[in-house]
Design an enzyme around this catalytic site. Structure first.
Site, PDB file in Angstrom:
ATOM      1  N   CYS A  12       0.871  -1.182   0.000  1.00  0.00           N
ATOM      2  CA  CYS A  12       0.000   0.000   0.000  1.00  0.00           C
ATOM      3  C   CYS A  12       0.911   1.235   0.000  1.00  0.00           C
ATOM      4  CB  CYS A  12      -0.867   0.003   1.254  1.00  0.00           C
ATOM      5  SG  CYS A  12       0.119   0.104   2.746  1.00  0.00           S
ATOM      6  N   HIS A  40       5.439  -6.220   8.236  1.00  0.00           N
ATOM      7  CA  HIS A  40       5.271  -7.616   8.628  1.00  0.00           C
ATOM      8  C   HIS A  40       5.581  -8.528   7.450  1.00  0.00           C
ATOM      9  CE1 HIS A  40       3.905  -6.562  12.501  1.00  0.00           C
ATOM     10  NE2 HIS A  40       2.824  -5.962  12.088  1.00  0.00           N
ATOM     11  N   HIS A  71       3.329   1.902  10.907  1.00  0.00           N
ATOM     12  CA  HIS A  71       2.170   1.941  11.808  1.00  0.00           C
ATOM     13  C   HIS A  71       2.415   2.700  13.114  1.00  0.00           C
ATOM     14  CE1 HIS A  71       3.159  -2.559  12.201  1.00  0.00           C
ATOM     15  NE2 HIS A  71       3.937  -1.891  12.997  1.00  0.00           N
ATOM     16  N   GLU A 123       0.307  -0.669  16.243  1.00  0.00           N
ATOM     17  CA  GLU A 123      -0.395   0.558  15.834  1.00  0.00           C
ATOM     18  C   GLU A 123      -1.342   1.011  16.951  1.00  0.00           C
ATOM     19  OE1 GLU A 123      -2.499   0.719  11.945  1.00  0.00           O
ATOM     20  OE2 GLU A 123      -4.055   1.797  13.042  1.00  0.00           O
ATOM     21  N   CYS A 196      -8.354   2.535   6.706  1.00  0.00           N
ATOM     22  CA  CYS A 196      -7.828   3.284   5.560  1.00  0.00           C
ATOM     23  C   CYS A 196      -8.420   2.760   4.256  1.00  0.00           C
ATOM     24  CB  CYS A 196      -6.308   3.288   5.555  1.00  0.00           C
ATOM     25  SG  CYS A 196      -5.576   1.948   4.667  1.00  0.00           S
TER      26      CYS A 196
HETATM   27  S1  SF4 Z   1      -2.746   3.032   7.052  1.00  0.00           S
HETATM   28 FE1  SF4 Z   1      -3.291   2.049   5.125  1.00  0.00          FE
HETATM   29  S2  SF4 Z   1      -1.948   3.036   3.614  1.00  0.00           S
HETATM   30 FE2  SF4 Z   1      -1.086   3.466   5.653  1.00  0.00          FE
HETATM   31  S3  SF4 Z   1       0.383   1.822   6.038  1.00  0.00           S
HETATM   32 FE3  SF4 Z   1      -1.530   1.182   6.955  1.00  0.00          FE
HETATM   33  S4  SF4 Z   1      -2.535  -0.051   5.361  1.00  0.00           S
HETATM   34 FE4  SF4 Z   1      -0.942   1.147   4.379  1.00  0.00          FE
END
Ligand code: SF4
Length: 290
Positions: A12, A40, A71, A123, A196
């Site tokens: 991503c 990961h 994260h 996170e 997201c």
């Molecule tokens: S928030 Fe979404 S775009 Fe950002 S690192 Fe995580 S999965 Fe990827």
């Protein structure tokens, strides 16, 4: 054999930014540290380690410039780095930073924070550190009752529901409904869906593909929470699903009997891992035709 590869498969935006940044940094800087696993994915980590990136579990161990992964980290890490005069290269994804700001703002305003996500995920551990009021992490629908009890005991009159960036959209809506139904009428309830876009699209595409193929192959790290969720979606919507990290894990005998196969991959799966699986499946196809 028809192979459908998800358009969303692979890195991503946030992971791409962190991995490409770290690959560049490790070439340019002498002694470089990274706090926790950058992504990961074992293969990505091993390559960076070979180039000299030193992975540490605690900022106390840093003895030079240190990378912060996509994260994010708890607030205390920034304080400690400042105290130790450690320079940080911060690759926290902007989507994660947005959640930090939301919970910080709402908790300052007296809201009880409910965060959907895994209790052990870094996170969420980071996000919770930005809450100045009481909070709870809701992993599953079963946890809602505990949060309600806490809200009642603390006599909180304002509640914010938000989420880990890679949480399941379906579960988020279920939890929202359950909380809404259980909260007293005089409690102000604010919902901020912070899953997201990249995760949402990936989950939707996985469901769509899983419904039209005979077999699903989900590629990604075994410790990647977003890949685990893709596998759950694949299993719910397709009779046969495999969860692999690398192509070698595939048993070609199991695969050869299918005519239509879907491939999806997590946000931290490198393109190379996906291409190797595709190449292997094409090889099955050729052997099939002979
Ligand atoms: S928030 Fe979404 S775009 Fe950002 S690192 Fe995580 S999965 Fe990827």
């Amino acid at each position: 054999m028809e192979i459908i590869v998800a358009k969303t498969a692979g890195f991503c935006y946030g992971v791409k930014r962190a991995v490409e940044g770290a690959q560049r940094d490790v070439e340019e800087k002498e002694k470089l540290y990274c706090l926790g696993e950058l992504v990961h994915n074992k293969q990505v980590i091993e390559k960076l380690e070979q180039k000299g990136l030193r992975f540490i579990d605690n900022i106390e161990e840093a003895n030079g410039i240190t990378i912060i992964r996509a994260h994010g980290v708890p607030q205390q890490v920034y304080d400690k780095a400042k105290e130790k005069q450690i320079e940080l290269i911060d690759y926290t994804c902007p989507n994660v930073l947005k959640i930090h700001r939301i919970v910080e703002e709402y908790s300052k305003d007296g809201y009880y924070i409910c965060l959907c996500g895994s209790k052990k995920h870094p996170e969420n551990i980071g996000t919770i550190s930005y809450c100045s009021t009481e909070s709870s992490i809701i992993e599953n629908i079963e946890d809602v009752e505990d949060s309600i009890q806490k809200i009642k005991d603390l006599q909180m009159k304002k509640v914010l529901l938000t989420s880990q960036t890679t949480y399941s959209l379906e579960k988020f809506y279920q939890i929202e409904k359950e909380l809404k139904g259980m909260l007293d009428n005089d409690v102000e309830f604010v919902v901020k869906n912070t899953i997201c876009k990249a995760t949402e699209l990936r989950q939707k595409e996985t469901e769509q593909i899983a419904k039209k193929v005979q077999c699903m192959i989900v590629i990604g790290g075994k410790n990647s929470s977003n890949t685990k969720k893709l596998y759950q979606i694949a299993e719910q919507n397709c009779n046969c699903s495999f969860y692999i990290e690398v192509a070698e894990e595939l048993n070609l005998k199991d695969i050869a009997k299918f005519n239509k196969i879907g491939i999806v991959a997590g946000a931290s799966t490198p393109k190379q891992n996906i291409e190797e699986v595709i190449a292997m499946l094409k090889n099955v196809e050729i052997r099939d035709e002979k």
